[in-house]
Write a protein that holds these residues in place. Structure first.
Motif, PDB file in Angstrom:
ATOM      1  N   GLY A   1       0.809  -1.222   0.000  1.00  0.00           N
ATOM      2  CA  GLY A   1       0.000   0.000   0.000  1.00  0.00           C
ATOM      3  C   GLY A   1       0.840   1.269   0.000  1.00  0.00           C
TER       4      GLY A   1
ATOM      5  N   ARG B   1       2.597   1.524  -3.956  1.00  0.00           N
ATOM      6  CA  ARG B   1       1.866   2.087  -5.080  1.00  0.00           C
ATOM      7  C   ARG B   1       0.389   2.200  -4.746  1.00  0.00           C
ATOM      8  NH1 ARG B   1       1.278  -0.667 -10.383  1.00  0.00           N
ATOM      9  NH2 ARG B   1      -0.447   0.771 -10.437  1.00  0.00           N
ATOM     10  N   GLY B   2      -0.342   2.864  -5.636  1.00  0.00           N
ATOM     11  CA  GLY B   2      -1.793   2.945  -5.513  1.00  0.00           C
ATOM     12  C   GLY B   2      -2.424   2.453  -6.801  1.00  0.00           C
ATOM     13  N   TRP B   3      -3.485   3.165  -7.228  1.00  0.00           N
ATOM     14  CA  TRP B   3      -4.102   2.848  -8.537  1.00  0.00           C
ATOM     15  C   TRP B   3      -3.038   3.010  -9.620  1.00  0.00           C
ATOM     16  CZ3 TRP B   3      -7.213   0.696 -11.722  1.00  0.00           C
ATOM     17  CH2 TRP B   3      -7.641   1.287 -12.921  1.00  0.00           C
ATOM     18  N   VAL B   4      -2.232   4.043  -9.469  1.00  0.00           N
ATOM     19  CA  VAL B   4      -1.033   4.157 -10.311  1.00  0.00           C
ATOM     20  C   VAL B   4       0.188   4.093  -9.400  1.00  0.00           C
ATOM     21  CG1 VAL B   4      -2.091   5.433 -12.203  1.00  0.00           C
ATOM     22  CG2 VAL B   4      -1.170   6.677 -10.253  1.00  0.00           C
TER      23      VAL B   4
ATOM     24  N   MET C   1      -7.995   0.473  -4.898  1.00  0.00           N
ATOM     25  CA  MET C   1      -6.658   1.052  -5.101  1.00  0.00           C
ATOM     26  C   MET C   1      -6.700   2.578  -5.064  1.00  0.00           C
ATOM     27  SD  MET C   1      -5.209  -1.483  -8.028  1.00  0.00           S
ATOM     28  CE  MET C   1      -6.738  -1.771  -8.860  1.00  0.00           C
ATOM     29  N   GLY C   2      -5.629   3.138  -4.545  1.00  0.00           N
ATOM     30  CA  GLY C   2      -5.527   4.591  -4.477  1.00  0.00           C
ATOM     31  C   GLY C   2      -6.042   5.114  -3.158  1.00  0.00           C
ATOM     32  N   PRO C   3      -6.173   6.428  -3.015  1.00  0.00           N
ATOM     33  CA  PRO C   3      -6.155   7.422  -4.073  1.00  0.00           C
ATOM     34  C   PRO C   3      -4.758   7.595  -4.695  1.00  0.00           C
ATOM     35  CG  PRO C   3      -6.266   8.475  -1.931  1.00  0.00           C
ATOM     36  CD  PRO C   3      -6.413   7.020  -1.703  1.00  0.00           C
ATOM     37  N   THR C   4      -4.782   7.776  -5.952  1.00  0.00           N
ATOM     38  CA  THR C   4      -3.612   8.017  -6.806  1.00  0.00           C
ATOM     39  C   THR C   4      -2.461   7.068  -6.510  1.00  0.00           C
ATOM     40  OG1 THR C   4      -2.589   9.831  -5.534  1.00  0.00           O
ATOM     41  CG2 THR C   4      -4.326  10.429  -7.086  1.00  0.00           C
TER      42      THR C   4
ATOM     43  N   VAL D   1      -2.833  12.192 -12.194  1.00  0.00           N
ATOM     44  CA  VAL D   1      -2.714  12.972 -10.970  1.00  0.00           C
ATOM     45  C   VAL D   1      -1.444  12.502 -10.281  1.00  0.00           C
ATOM     46  CG1 VAL D   1      -3.790  13.644  -8.820  1.00  0.00           C
ATOM     47  CG2 VAL D   1      -5.193  13.225 -10.818  1.00  0.00           C
TER      48      VAL D   1
ATOM     49  N   HIS E   1      -1.160  16.877  -7.428  1.00  0.00           N
ATOM     50  CA  HIS E   1      -1.599  16.389  -6.120  1.00  0.00           C
ATOM     51  C   HIS E   1      -2.200  17.525  -5.294  1.00  0.00           C
ATOM     52  CE1 HIS E   1      -0.356  12.316  -6.544  1.00  0.00           C
ATOM     53  NE2 HIS E   1       0.933  12.574  -6.651  1.00  0.00           N
TER      54      HIS E   1
ATOM     55  N   TYR F   1      -5.551  13.631   0.630  1.00  0.00           N
ATOM     56  CA  TYR F   1      -4.603  12.520   0.560  1.00  0.00           C
ATOM     57  C   TYR F   1      -3.175  12.990   0.341  1.00  0.00           C
ATOM     58  CZ  TYR F   1      -3.916  12.990  -4.423  1.00  0.00           C
ATOM     59  OH  TYR F   1      -3.551  13.488  -5.642  1.00  0.00           O
TER      60      TYR F   1
ATOM     61  N   SER G   1      -2.008   3.149  -1.664  1.00  0.00           N
ATOM     62  CA  SER G   1      -3.242   2.420  -1.349  1.00  0.00           C
ATOM     63  C   SER G   1      -3.293   2.184   0.151  1.00  0.00           C
ATOM     64  CB  SER G   1      -3.262   1.081  -2.096  1.00  0.00           C
ATOM     65  OG  SER G   1      -3.595   1.265  -3.440  1.00  0.00           O
TER      66      SER G   1
ATOM     67  N   MET H   1      -9.972  15.266  -2.229  1.00  0.00           N
ATOM     68  CA  MET H   1      -9.895  13.810  -2.091  1.00  0.00           C
ATOM     69  C   MET H   1      -9.283  13.442  -0.739  1.00  0.00           C
ATOM     70  SD  MET H   1      -8.589  12.804  -5.950  1.00  0.00           S
ATOM     71  CE  MET H   1      -8.588  11.052  -5.665  1.00  0.00           C
TER      72      MET H   1
END
Lengths: 523, 435, 487
Positions: A214, A217-220, C205-208, A478, A484, A494, C211, A491
């Motif tokens: 976690g 990385r994240g979604w990207v 997943m994410g944010p950005t 982003v 960011h 974050y 995670s 958001m």
């Protein structure tokens, strides 16, 4: 700006003289990348295809060498940017006080674990290389949507992770098991079971306790802003059909012996509302190897290997809201069942499949689908494209986002800045049999045309704003402090937490943050 | 070939995808043999790749870099094998190979090319009509007395400098096969000159044209209908590059094409068993680079903003029409010879490493590449690697020697000789006699 | 600040009804079934909304007391992870936050608060044709969210796309008291605004570029307090067929299990030894022993399923393909019929139970569980069986689409028998450390084993986890002392 002799020597001692270069020619060449022109323009710079020029380029051969390099970077206050196969502006340094760590020599396929269904790879193993070796065991890997030539390690650890086969092979980030990670301090960390002091192995990357995946990385991904990933274990899947992969003919006119148990369906859903219904139903049946929506022009592009060929497919381009489904099977029974499901759905939904009727693709399409070569077709019209948007949640938001983007895109099409796809250019795929969806809007531009480059940059910015203000999900891009700080306040703030991670894991701010986040808001 | 305007346009279009480093993605069969570019395989830094050299061309054009020895060394560490070109053009419309050739020309114009070692060869071509600093009058020293030459023949065997001076066994084999087939043929005697390839490939177009004219004039003066080559380099130069500057009135054939036809027509009988397992290496000059340029006269039509097409469609030179089948068919016709393919073949064959002056200027690079190829050949389980180019012959044999490989190298015409009944020992005997 | 003032402040936040310092209530939180030493919290509070959680966390940071979040309303706790380490500890019992916030059939997702139990959620979902991805026959009073946060293995490995499944997005208060939403729930926009655009918080997943849900998961409440989460659901099949394959030895069953997961042919898929299978399907010790003696030592259970109009067709294709595989492996003779009623197995694999199955045999158990690879399973079984020749339950669960295996050894004992208890405790420690030394990966370290686990792990992981703790809970207010974190 070259390295001082003494510093150069220190780096050279790690990798040997053939594997470091701070000459003007090499370093300048590394400053070039795809889409740099409009990324530069978005940052109020000249729309040049070159980024900052690195001080040197270094080619480590092992994790230990990477760690030593990063420790030296910390010692001398020089930033680093790591790259695997190196496609895209994310590989570029954001400052000239930076070296590029090109991981090209780290290209071992460490193992394919047939029983535990995963492979361990280094950064410079390409998707195609991994796939062909996995095929020898009847297995397949999730291929990055960018194509078979890019690094699955980079996709899994550091980049985005969608692919054309996502309904059946998921997302790169969710296929990660054990990870070997050189932190921005130069310390080596191994996630999960590979971190055991005794009998380490790669089968799991979470824990003990919380999963540091976690932070990774994240979604990207963090685009090298949180360290360098030197090995990763990625999940493997059953190869979807017969592994016989026979290409005939000569490039570029390749033929393909279509293997058993492969069938394509293309249907025009006419409206986005109906597309949603069709896609959800198909996904719930858990039958598709691929299940994507593309615009008519996008559809024509994936079936064409040249601009001329594309023009010949005007009929496909006229489809309003097409869906592309590829079903695959391992046995006659499975294939019969899946075809029956499709027949039933087609009847129930009163929809027409055009494949084998008004259109039959060239056999090579199937080879490209299996090898995930379809994304590269985005380049055949104007020579370059980039996707705006890139959010991921439900099919509904993906389609709303698609619809809302049309008038915006049309503005820029009318100005002649971007290629004409009627504003509908989109690629949308489901993941994990429809548990979530992602859409992006491939946008064609001409990198040699200043008007186009500037228009593309302005369109990207407007598209980001649209996503932000209309709550359509966070786009792919982003990343970088400016973005960011634009999105973070909307958001969960974050960006504050991401920044704390950066500060904690990179106390000397050595991993180039151009596509991550700087430790200080004013940097 | 591209003009300056097209060059300046195309060098801005590389997307740095690195597809040029790999064989075409759909052809990849193993991790081990997935790459296509000898230069990036050896030197690793991106500018050594096809795409990397396009970036260098752009950087030079934009004056981001200046011409320098550093630049020259990178640009000349390239065999111009065209592998990058084939892989790129599966979907893209760039011209990596032509850009590399043009970039070399630019470096020559700027006084930074070619490499000093290559310059020696060029000087020798100008002085001795061959790159090897050998006296022109010794050009025919390879020729055994019992080869029948027919001064009135309409078929000409163009020997080439390398076969004449360095790979004599290839010239002898070609002639023996011609004699065995009963094909009357002539040679140019002292009127044969270097085909001009070495000067062309290092950017000296005027000298190249002089040699082209000397050769074509001599051939046309003899009323020749067909010219046969056993050298892939000379063949490529005649077939692909001469027509860019001058038309000629004879047909050109590589010996693999010609001999394969002779076998098919029953004129060449293969009666002896050659029970060897053999793999074939496609020379770049006979394979992908032997595809001729097709003339295009048309216009660029702007379909809509940013999207233009060529009307009529502009032919794309992708290596599709190289000479691939003839050597394979020929080998398959040899009794009891077991033919086996390497992974990288035909238009995506891996280069031997010798081309474009690399063997002379960067011998370690040439050898590194050839060793890679020899390993690939060994992995097929073959006993013999064969090819149809004297440069490939020399370099691959050097690699066999250097890597203590058990593989044997024979020119494809030597295998034909064996099938005709002239044994390998006999060939050595001939060589002894000639020496 | 005196204790009375702290209590008063808690009352201000929660109201007196929802804070307690009664000894008998505190005692409920002072021990569990594990061997972890007892210690009572100072107070217990039952928040009813998120605002109160925020306030108590801010207060904890200010006044430096500890907070342990727990979610399950009743029933035994097991692993020592909620027993206070420090004197100044408040238990935050979230069981009153038990709303099912949204069941979304279209997007196959549910949003729940922490107090929602398996017993409550399963039937609600069933009504809408949906089902949870369940751990093996959970206790009905157990918090669904806790189970997901603890990365408990689920029994359908083909739906286990990531080791984090079925957990998707979360709303969480970090140790600092700051509210955060993970995954696509982060925004842009509030949840309401997101829902207005059709979003359902289905992408974890994410944010950005990070995670955070992955560090919240497995943290045993030491990094954040989750106030709701979305969980991935599947559709209920129309037809389910249970297959039970028995063998005296395990390797052939492991091979078959591998083939079934490799080709994603079945839904539920697991191996149990005879004792654990008997514990699952029978009611009491006698019945358990009888069944245990009747069935073979190793039992592979799998369910094939079909849905909708073509359910029969799917079953028929799966049966055919699996028949071929079983034939190829030479296992045709092993399929058992009617020893255990199929419905009993279906019940066990799709429902929760009021009667925890691991307690049925002797009233107590100590589980040892870890992850490993396919090849090591038999070695680990030998290690444990050597030490525990009887009353040993074994459960082998392929997870994460067959890339690793959850191995669970249940050491059953009578908790009222002190000698037995002491013996089991010693064995538990000895076997666990033996397993660790042989390469078993205790990825979810609890209670008295925790230190041993981290001692055997790369130091850099601990350093990194401590950095993470410092970021999200800089004052160490949340469940201090668990994992590798300081007390």
């Amino acid at each position: 700006m070259v390295l001082e002799n003494e510093i150069f020597k220190d780096f050279e001692d790690i990798v040997g003289k053939n594997n470091i270069n701070d000459g003007k020619v090499i370093t300048t060449a590394y400053a070039y990348n795809w889409c740099m022109e409009f990324f530069n323009y978005m940052e109020d710079k000249e729309p040049s295809p070159f980024s900052s020029i690195p001080k040197a380029v270094i080619l480590p051969a092992s994790t230990e060498e990477v760690a030593e390099i990063i420790k030296l970077c910390n010692k001398y206050g020089i930033k680093f940017k790591a790259q695997s196969t190196g496609l895209g502006p994310w590989n570029q340094p954001s400052t000239d006080n930076c070296i590029i760590v090109d991981l090209r020599r780290m290209n071992k396929l460490v193992k394919i674990d047939e029983k535990n269904l995963y492979a361990v790879i280094e950064p410079y193993v390409s998707g195609a290389q991994l796939q062909v070796e996995a095929m020898k065991y009847g297995l397949n890997c999730h291929m990055p949507g960018a194509g078979p030539h890019v690094s699955p390690l980079a996709s899994a650890t550091s980049m985005a992770g969608p692919g054309f086969t996502s309904p059946s092979t998921g997302h790169s980030a969710r296929n990660v098991l054990g990870v070997e990670w050189v932190l921005p301090t130069g310390d080596i960390m191994r996630l999960g079971a590979i971190g055991l002091k005794k009998k380490p192995d790669w089968y799991n990357g979470d824990g003990p306790g919380p999963s540091l995946r976690g932070i990774m990385r994240g979604w990207v991904g963090a685009k090298s802003g949180i360290g360098v990933f030197t090995k990763v274990a990625v999940k493997l899947f059953p190869y979807p059909c017969s592994t016989d992969f026979t290409i005939t003919g000569k490039s570029p006119n390749y033929g393909f012996k279509i293997p058993k148990y492969l069938r394509l369906y293309v249907m025009d859903c006419k409206t986005y509302e109906f597309l949603e219904e069709v896609m959800l139903k198909v996904d719930e049946e858990e039958i598709s190897f691929m299940c994507s929506h593309l615009s008519g022009s996008g559809l024509a592009a994936i079936f064409s290997n040249s601009l001329q060929g594309l023009i010949g497919k005007a009929k496909l381009a006229q489809l309003k809201v097409p869906i592309v489904i590829l079903i695959t099977a391992r046995t006659d029974r499975e294939f019969d069942y899946k075809q029956k499901v499709m027949d039933n759905l087609i009847q129930e939904l009163n929809i027409k499949d055009i494949i084998g009727k008004s259109y039959s693709p060239e056999p090579v399409f199937y080879a490209e689908a299996l090898r995930s070569n379809l994304g590269l077709h985005g380049f055949i019209t104007t020579g370059s494209f980039q996707s705006s948007k890139g959010g991921s949640d439900t099919a509904a938001v993906c389609l709303l986002s698609t619809k809302m983007n049309i008038p915006l895109k049309m503005e820029y099409i009318k100005s002649g800045a971007i290629g004409n796809d009627s504003g509908k250019g989109v690629w949308m795929t489901s993941y994990e049999s429809g548990h979530y969806y992602h859409m992006e809007s491939p946008t064609m531009f001409d990198q040699t045309d200043d008007h186009s480059v500037k228009g593309m940059a302005e369109y990207m910015e407007a598209s980001n704003q649209l996503d932000l203000l209309k709550h359509l999900g966070a786009p792919f891009f982003v990343e970088g402090t400016q973005m960011h700080e634009l999105f973070g306040p909307h958001m969960s703030n974050y960006h504050i937490w991401l920044r704390k991670i950066k500060q904690a894991f990179d106390p000397n701010n050595i991993a180039d943050s151009g596509f991550y986040i700087s430790p200080h808001s004013k940097e | 070939m591209m003009d300056d305007e097209e060059y300046k346009h195309l060098i801005r279009r590389c997307i740095r995808c690195s597809i040029c480093k790999w064989i075409p993605q759909l052809q990849i069969k193993s991790k081990k043999y997935a790459t296509i570019c000898p230069a990036i395989d050896m030197y690793n830094f991106h500018p050594y790749s096809g795409g990397g050299k396009i970036i260098l061309a752009l950087a030079l054009e934009m004056e981001k870099i200046k011409p320098s020895e550093e630049l020259r060394d990178i640009v000349y560490k390239c065999t111009e094998c065209g592998g990058c070109d084939v892989s790129c053009k599966f979907l893209n419309n760039l011209e990596p190979l032509e850009i590399i050739i043009k970039l070399r020309e630019k470096l020559v114009d700027l006084g930074y090319g070619p490499m000093p070692k290559q310059q020696q060869y060029i000087d020798s071509v100008k002085k001795n009509n061959n790159p090897y600093n050998e006296p022109h009058e010794n050009r025919l020293n390879w020729l055994p007395e019992d080869i029948n030459i027919d001064p009135n023949a309409q078929v000409l065997y163009f020997v080439g400098c390398t076969s004449s001076y360095r790979r004599k066994e290839m010239a002898i084999a070609a002639c023996r096969v011609l004699n065995a087939a009963g094909v009357p043929f002539n040679i140019l005697d002292n009127e044969e000159y270097c085909c001009g390839s070495p000067v062309f490939r290092t950017g000296d177009i005027n000298t190249f044209k002089d040699f082209m004219n000397k050769n074509v004039d001599a051939i046309e003066a003899k009323n020749i209908k067909k010219v046969v080559f056993s050298c892939a380099g000379c063949y490529d130069t005649f077939k692909v590059h001469y027509p860019l500057y001058r038309n000629y009135n004879f047909e050109v054939k590589h010996s693999v094409e010609f001999f394969n036809e002779l076998i098919e027509n029953g004129k060449l009988l293969l009666t002896k068993k050659v029970p060897l397992t053999v793999t074939y290496h496609d020379p770049c000059h006979l394979g992908r680079n032997a595809e001729p340029y097709k003339e295009w006269k048309g216009k660029v039509v702007n379909l809509m903003p940013l999207i233009s097409i060529h009307v009529p469609p502009k032919p794309k030179r992708c290596g599709t029409d190289g000479v691939y089948e003839s050597p394979r068919e020929l080998l398959k016709k040899i009794p009891e010879l077991k033919f086996i393919e390497m992974e990288r073949i035909k238009e995506y064959s891996y280069c031997c490493g010798a081309g474009a002056g690399v063997k002379s200027a960067f011998p370690e690079f040439a050898l590194h590449t050839a060793k890679n190829r020899i390993q690939e050949a060994e992995d097929t389980g073959a006993q013999v690697i064969t090819s149809s180019c004297p440069f490939c012959s020399t370099n691959l044999q050097d690699a066999i020697h250097e890597s203590d490989s058990l593989l044997k190298y024979y020119d494809i015409n030597e295998l034909l000789m064996m099938a005709i009944g002239i044994t390998d020992e006999k060939l050595k005997e001939f060589l002894g006699e000639v020496a | 600040m005196t204790e009375d003032i702290l209590f008063q402040k808690l009352v201000e936040i929660f109201s007196s009804k929802y804070v307690s310092r009664e000894r008998n209530i505190l005692n409920n939180y002072s021990k569990d079934l594990s061997f972890y030493p007892e210690k009572a919290p100072k107070y217990v509070a039952w928040p009813t909304d998120t605002k109160k959680i925020e306030e108590v966390l801010k207060l904890a940071n200010e006044l430096k007391f500890s907070v342990i979040p727990i979610s399950s309303s009743s029933g035994p706790r097991h692993h020592g992870d909620t027993i206070p380490h420090k004197d100044n500890t408040i238990v935050l019992d979230l069981s009153n936050m038990n709303k099912i916030l949204n069941i979304d059939r279209k997007n196959r997702v549910v949003m729940i608060e922490p107090g929602v139990t398996f017993g409550k959620l399963i039937p609600e979902l069933q009504n809408k044709g949906l089902r949870l991805l369940l751990p093996l026959h959970p206790r009905d009073s157990k918090s669904v969210l806790t189970s997901a946060l603890e990365r408990e293995p689920i029994t359908i490995p083909r739906y286990h796309w990531d080791s984090s499944d079925p957990l998707l997005c979360t709303e969480v208060f970090f140790g600092t008291g700051d509210l955060f939403r993970t995954g696509t729930a982060a925004g842009p926009g509030t949840i309401k605004e997101q829902q207005a655009t059709g979003q359902a918080q289905v992408n974890p997943m994410g944010p950005t570029q990070f995670s955070p849900f992955r560090v919240i998961q497995g943290a045993q409440g030491s990094l954040g307090v989750v106030t709701w989460a979305t969980l991935k659901l599947e559709l209920i099949p129309t037809i389910q067929k249970v297959v039970h394959i028995q063998s005296d030895t395990i390797p052939e069953l492991l091979n078959l299990q591998h083939e079934l997961i490799k080709y994603r042919l079945c839904n539920e898929l697991l191996i149990l030894n005879n004792l654990n299978l008997a514990c699952l399907v029978k009611k009491n010790a006698q019945e358990i022993t009888e069944l245990k003696n009747k069935i073979k030592r190793w039992n592979l259970l799998y369910i094939i399923a079909g849905r909708g109009k073509l359910a029969e067709d799917k079953i028929s294709y799966l049966e055919g393909d699996i028949r071929d595989i079983i034939g190829d492996l030479g296992l045709k003779g092993l399929i058992s019929e009617n020893i255990i009623n199929d419905n009993d197995i279906l019940q066990v694999l799709s429902q929760a139970t009021p009667d925890p199955w691991r307690l049925k045999l002797k009233g107590g158990y100590q589980d040892i569980f870890f992850l490993t690879s396919f090849e090591k399973i038999t070695e680990f079984i030998s290690i444990v069986e050597k030490e525990v020749p009887q009353d040993l339950g074994i459960y082998i669960q392929p997870i994460n689409q067959g890339t690793s295996y959850h191995c669970e050894f249940d050491l059953y004992y009578d908790p009222s028998n002190d000698a037995e208890k002491t013996n089991i405790k010693e064995k538990f420690l000895k076997i666990s450390t033996n397993l660790m030394d042989s390469g078993a990966f205790f990825n979810r370290p609890y209670g008295i084993l925790t230190k041993e686990v981290y001692k055997r792990h790369d130091d850099s992981t601990q350093t990194a986890l401590k950095k993470v703790k410092k970021i999200f809970d800089p004052n160490n207010v949340l469940n201090p002392g668990v994992l590798c974190f300081d007390e």
